[in-house]
Design a protein around this motif. Structure first.
Motif, short mmCIF file in Angstrom:
data_model
loop_
_atom_site.label_atom_id
_atom_site.label_comp_id
_atom_site.label_asym_id
_atom_site.label_seq_id
_atom_site.Cartn_x
_atom_site.Cartn_y
_atom_site.Cartn_z
N ASP A 152 7.92 -9.31 0.66
CA ASP A 152 6.40 -9.02 1.17
C ASP A 152 6.25 -9.67 0.36
OD1 ASP A 152 4.58 -7.64 3.00
OD2 ASP A 152 4.25 -6.70 1.82
N HIS A 153 6.50 -9.47 -0.86
CA HIS A 153 5.72 -9.83 -2.37
C HIS A 153 5.51 -11.26 -2.36
CE1 HIS A 153 4.23 -9.51 -6.20
NE2 HIS A 153 4.84 -10.22 -6.62
N TRP B 153 3.36 -12.97 0.09
CA TRP B 153 2.19 -13.27 -0.05
C TRP B 153 0.95 -13.83 -1.05
CZ3 TRP B 153 -2.71 -10.45 0.64
CH2 TRP B 153 -2.61 -9.32 1.88
N LYS C 124 0.70 -17.04 2.48
CA LYS C 124 -0.06 -15.89 3.59
C LYS C 124 -1.48 -16.08 3.09
CE LYS C 124 1.76 -12.10 5.22
NZ LYS C 124 2.01 -10.81 4.97
N MET D 206 10.96 -5.79 0.48
CA MET D 206 9.63 -5.12 -0.52
C MET D 206 9.46 -6.74 -1.17
SD MET D 206 9.43 -1.87 -1.90
CE MET D 206 9.40 -0.80 -0.92
N THR E 218 7.02 3.94 -1.95
CA THR E 218 8.26 4.69 -1.51
C THR E 218 8.66 5.37 -2.78
OG1 THR E 218 8.57 2.39 -0.98
CG2 THR E 218 10.57 3.65 -1.49
N ARG F 1 0.40 -4.76 2.46
CA ARG F 1 1.54 -4.99 1.86
C ARG F 1 2.43 -4.16 0.62
NH1 ARG F 1 -0.13 -8.75 -3.37
NH2 ARG F 1 1.30 -9.19 -4.61
N TYR F 2 3.57 -4.31 0.75
CA TYR F 2 4.33 -3.40 0.55
C TYR F 2 4.68 -2.97 -1.26
CZ TYR F 2 5.39 -1.87 5.20
OH TYR F 2 4.82 -1.57 6.54
N LEU F 3 4.36 -2.24 -1.99
CA LEU F 3 4.95 -1.98 -3.39
C LEU F 3 6.46 -0.99 -3.62
CD1 LEU F 3 1.44 -2.82 -4.77
CD2 LEU F 3 2.89 -4.44 -4.57
N PRO F 4 6.74 -1.53 -3.92
CA PRO F 4 8.19 0.33 -4.24
C PRO F 4 6.72 1.51 -5.24
CG PRO F 4 7.88 -1.88 -6.31
CD PRO F 4 6.56 -2.03 -5.90
N THR G 71 10.01 2.94 5.37
CA THR G 71 9.30 2.15 4.66
C THR G 71 10.63 0.79 4.85
OG1 THR G 71 10.13 3.05 2.27
CG2 THR G 71 9.14 0.91 2.59
N THR H 30 15.56 -2.39 1.98
CA THR H 30 14.46 -2.22 1.53
C THR H 30 13.68 -2.73 0.07
OG1 THR H 30 15.05 0.38 2.01
CG2 THR H 30 12.87 -0.31 1.11
#
Lengths: 110, 378
Positions: free
Chosen positions: A26-27, A30, A34, A23, B346, B340-343, B306, A19
């Motif tokens: 993904d960051h 961006w 992207k 993340m 979660t 946009r995935y941020l901690p 998540t 996970t």
């Protein structure tokens, strides 16, 4: 710690690690790649005020009864949203569209 | 890590394995509860990031006209007068544009009419080339896909059938703005809308004026970039309207989860705690033991939710879900849904599940330590 317990904690650790890793990925996407096309597009368009136009039928500030029978900006999907954002299709200003020929007559006949 | 803590952790893990049916049910229930929340927050963050890019890429100032107490078109003559007043004539510091809408067959599409200095791009294109000639347009990729538009195709629009446009290129699917968009030159947009001499907005690159004068102009439709930025953040932060039903749903789904956590296996938990208490475990140790068990379950649920959300949004581009967050995208979105995935979501999800399960286990610990061992064994 028994073998089963060790496996449980390993699975849990793997879940959390994957996970976190996704993340970070993904960051990174961006930050790195992207946004390049979005920035280029926005710079060319002049940015500010483009609103969300994935489906401009929804939530123009001045709603048009020819398109919708009611102003769903107030009701869909959830009331209270903010119009100055890309998930709302409002533009910051309004430019009147010319009515199509015969529209007024059609309205009157209704 | 102290030995006693390690032993408690091992016991908590052992209990999760022994009661695997209950643990798995709990993890799956909470995953289902957290999944929409984490997805919603990720989409919201993605949308906000794209919107901020839009504001940051825009001019320092945007000027709109006034009509019936609301924003309205602004005349090019007024812009020219402003340019002269500011001593910016011929410097191209103030450029007009039109953002309007029209119908394309059965779709309402956005139409951008841009100043000659802007219309040549470069726009990120999927097919074709930039606009070089008159009556040429760039079309959004959703439009191109639906109506089989490709470079060279000619079409007219119902609002002004006399104007024939030629597709010069198809925009790249970069963001949701480019989905159903027609880009053309300002003069063609003015002709199309039959509004010669008017624009919807003016982009002002610089304003060589003292701040008190600028403040006076703000009341006349001049919007500074900072203010737009502020509105945008305020809008996303303050209203959060889209997430309200998710929170309601979350709370509603929590009730059965709470019942499961406190009800399923309650008697067995109470008996186990009662026996452990009689064997000499303290209340604190039992609380730590239960907290660790809740920690394992909540960590599993938050991470799984998540991961599921990430897989669905990145792999399936939010199919079936995205339409609840972004207007008019359909069941299968044809442009990349920004996420946009941020901690923080979660972590918040983990905290939420932990609290729910922990509160549920409090009752079991309390009644277990009150019960006599022979009563628990009976």
């Amino acid at each position: 710690m028994t073998r089963k317990e060790t496996i449980l904690f390993l699975i849990l650790g793997l879940l959390c690690f994957s996970t976190a890793l996704l993340m970070v990925w993904d960051h990174w996407t961006w930050e790195q790649g992207k946004t390049g096309d979005i920035k280029a597009m926005q710079k060319a368009l002049g940015g500010l005020g483009m609103g969300a136009i994935a489906g401009p039928v929804w939530n123009f500030i001045n709603y048009d009864p020819r398109i919708m029978s009611y102003d769903d900006a107030l009701t869909w999907p959830i009331p209270g949203g903010y119009s100055f954002g890309p998930d709302r299709t409002a533009t910051i200003t309004y430019f009147e569209e010319n009515p199509q020929k015969g529209w007024m007559e059609a309205r009157r006949n209704q | 890590m102290s030995t006693s803590f390690r032993n408690l952790l091992s016991s908590a893990g052992g209990r999760v394995i022994r009661n695997w049916e209950v643990s798995l049910t709990l993890i799956l229930c909470f995953t289902a509860i957290l999944f929409p929340l984490i997805t919603a927050l990720a989409i919201s963050k993605g949308l906000r990031c794209q919107a901020l890019i839009s504001v940051q890429s825009g001019p320092a100032w945007t000027m709109v006209g006034e009509k019936n107490g609301s924003s309205g078109p602004i005349s090019e003559a007024a812009l020219k007068a402003l340019e002269e007043e500011l001593g910016l004539s011929g410097k191209k510091e103030i450029t007009g544009r039109i953002i309007g809408r029209t119908t394309f067959i059965n779709r309402v599409v956005a139409l951008a009419g841009l100043d000659p200095s802007r219309v040549a791009g470069p726009f990120p294109l999927d097919q074709g080339r930039q606009i070089h000639r008159e009556k040429e347009v760039l079309v959004g990729f959703s439009l191109a896909k639906t109506f089989h538009l490709h470079p060279g195709v000619q079409f007219s629009l119902p609002a002004n059938p006399g104007v024939i446009f030629t597709v010069a290129g198809v925009l790249k699917p970069a963001s949701l703005w480019d989905s159903e968009l027609l880009v053309m030159s300002l003069s063609e947009a003015q002709t199309f809308f039959r509004k010669n001499g008017f624009v919807t907005e003016a982009a002002v690159a610089t304003l060589p004026l003292p701040s008190d004068r600028i403040q006076g102009l703000e009341g006349k439709g001049l919007i500074p970039r900072e203010k737009a930025h502020q509105w945008l953040n305020k809008g996303y932060q303050a209203t959060g309207g889209i997430f309200i039903p998710f929170w309601i749903m979350l709370a509603a789904l929590t009730i059965p989860a709470l019942l499961i956590s406190s009800g399923l296996g309650q008697s067995e938990t109470t008996r186990e705690i009662s026996l452990l208490f009689s064997l000499g475990w303290s209340r604190t140790e039992m609380m730590v033991f239960k907290s660790l068990e809740c920690g394992i379950i909540s960590l599993g649920a938050a991470a799984l939710a998540t991961l599921c959300s990430l897989a669905w949004m990145k792999g399936a581009n939010g199919m079936l879900i995205a339409r609840f967050f972004v207007a008019e995208v359909g069941l299968v979105p044809d442009f990349p849904i920004p996420t946009r995935y941020l901690p923080l979501p979660t972590l918040a999800g983990w905290m939420f599940v932990f609290l729910i399960t922990w509160i549920g286990s409090l009752a079991a610990v309390w009644s277990g330590t009150k019960k006599a061992p022979y009563g628990a064994l009976r």
